[in-house]
Scaffold this active site. Structure first.
Site, PDB file in Angstrom:
ATOM      1  N   ASP A  12       1.171  -1.271   0.017  1.00 30.20           N
ATOM      2  CA  ASP A  12      -0.043  -0.082  -0.052  1.00 30.20           C
ATOM      3  C   ASP A  12       0.863   1.235   0.052  1.00 30.20           C
ATOM      4  O   ASP A  12       2.200   1.052  -0.284  1.00 30.20           O
ATOM      5  CB  ASP A  12      -0.924   0.049   1.263  1.00 30.20           C
ATOM      6  CG  ASP A  12      -0.382   0.178   2.463  1.00 30.20           C
ATOM      7  OD1 ASP A  12       0.833   0.123   2.552  1.00 30.20           O
ATOM      8  OD2 ASP A  12      -1.059   0.387   3.643  1.00 30.20           O
ATOM      9  N   THR A  72       2.712  -1.395   9.067  1.00 23.80           N
ATOM     10  CA  THR A  72       3.049  -2.270  10.054  1.00 23.80           C
ATOM     11  C   THR A  72       3.176  -3.529   9.561  1.00 23.80           C
ATOM     12  O   THR A  72       3.753  -4.574  10.203  1.00 23.80           O
ATOM     13  CB  THR A  72       1.968  -2.239  11.217  1.00 23.80           C
ATOM     14  OG1 THR A  72       0.682  -2.855  10.345  1.00 23.80           O
ATOM     15  CG2 THR A  72       1.600  -0.808  11.670  1.00 23.80           C
ATOM     16  N   HIS A 138       7.501 -31.075  10.210  1.00 24.59           N
ATOM     17  CA  HIS A 138       6.667 -29.932   9.975  1.00 24.59           C
ATOM     18  C   HIS A 138       5.412 -30.124   8.715  1.00 24.59           C
ATOM     19  O   HIS A 138       4.803 -29.336   8.849  1.00 24.59           O
ATOM     20  CB  HIS A 138       7.549 -28.848   9.460  1.00 24.59           C
ATOM     21  CG  HIS A 138       8.837 -28.442  10.285  1.00 24.59           C
ATOM     22  ND1 HIS A 138       8.597 -28.029  11.584  1.00 24.59           N
ATOM     23  CD2 HIS A 138      10.092 -28.561  10.264  1.00 24.59           C
ATOM     24  CE1 HIS A 138       9.721 -28.024  12.444  1.00 24.59           C
ATOM     25  NE2 HIS A 138      10.562 -28.367  11.474  1.00 24.59           N
TER      26      HIS A 138
HETATM   27  C1  RB5 Z   1      -2.037   2.768   6.297  1.00 25.16           C
HETATM   28  O1  RB5 Z   1      -2.062   4.023   6.896  1.00 25.16           O
HETATM   29  C2  RB5 Z   1      -1.761   1.726   7.448  1.00 25.16           C
HETATM   30  O2  RB5 Z   1      -2.876   1.669   7.967  1.00 25.16           O
HETATM   31  C3  RB5 Z   1      -1.436   0.543   6.795  1.00 25.16           C
HETATM   32  O3  RB5 Z   1      -0.424   0.595   5.812  1.00 25.16           O
HETATM   33  C4  RB5 Z   1      -1.223  -0.512   7.811  1.00 25.16           C
HETATM   34  O4  RB5 Z   1      -0.067  -0.251   8.696  1.00 25.16           O
HETATM   35  C5  RB5 Z   1      -2.358  -1.463   8.173  1.00 25.16           C
HETATM   36  O5  RB5 Z   1      -2.133  -2.323   9.091  1.00 25.16           O
END
Ligand code: RB5
Length: 149
Positions: A12, A72, A138
């Site tokens: 993203d 994240t 595994h």
């Molecule tokens: C976008 O601002 C942020 O929410 C996205 O990149 C991510 O961290 C979502 O889990």
């Protein structure tokens, strides 16, 4: 990596710059074939769209592994793991990336661009790409993941 692999990569807006870095400094260096599923800028987008795009490429065999990046790494890995054929692992170090290949046969690596620095992210990607699933004890565990509840 023993065989020729095609890696799909998607991010993203939060992961866009790290995605470009990984293409330039890991994929090109290791001569890896890749497919970029977007996004193409830092303009705000919805991370699930990119997780779903990448999951379809793996489903139809155009790519055998994937790398997903958001701020994240959490949202994009949650979205990817809704697909039964995806085992996405959010890794913050190279040991996790190695072990998730060897033990979980993860086919998608998730990274958090706001959490993990660029140099470390490159090492994590390399570890994910060079290590193979160990099978053995595994195998049954991964099959149990795949079967669901
Ligand atoms: C976008 O601002 C942020 O929410 C996205 O990149 C991510 O961290 C979502 O889990």
């Amino acid at each position: 990596m023993n065989e020729k692999h095609t890696i799909a990569i998607a991010a993203d807006h939060g992961g866009y710059e790290l995605k470009e870095d990984i293409k330039n400094f890991v994929f090109d260096d290791l001569n890896i074939e890749w497919i970029d599923c977007g996004t193409d800028s830092t303009n705000s987008v919805d991370y699930p769209d990119y997780a779903h795009k990448l999951a379809s490429l793996i489903k139809n065999g155009q790519a055998d592994k994937g790398i997903l990046i958001c701020g994240t790494g959490i949202g994009i890995s949650i979205a990817a793991n809704r697909h039964p054929h995806i085992r996405a692992a959010l890794c913050t170090n190279a040991t996790m990336a190695k072990l998730t290949r060897q033990h979980n046969n993860a086919n998608v690596l998730a990274l958090g661009a706001r959490i993990t620095g660029v140099e470390l992210a490159r090492d994590i990607v390399k570890a994910f790409l060079i290590h193979e699933f160990e099978g053995g004890r595994h195998q049954n565990r991964v099959e149990k993941i795949n079967h669901g509840t």
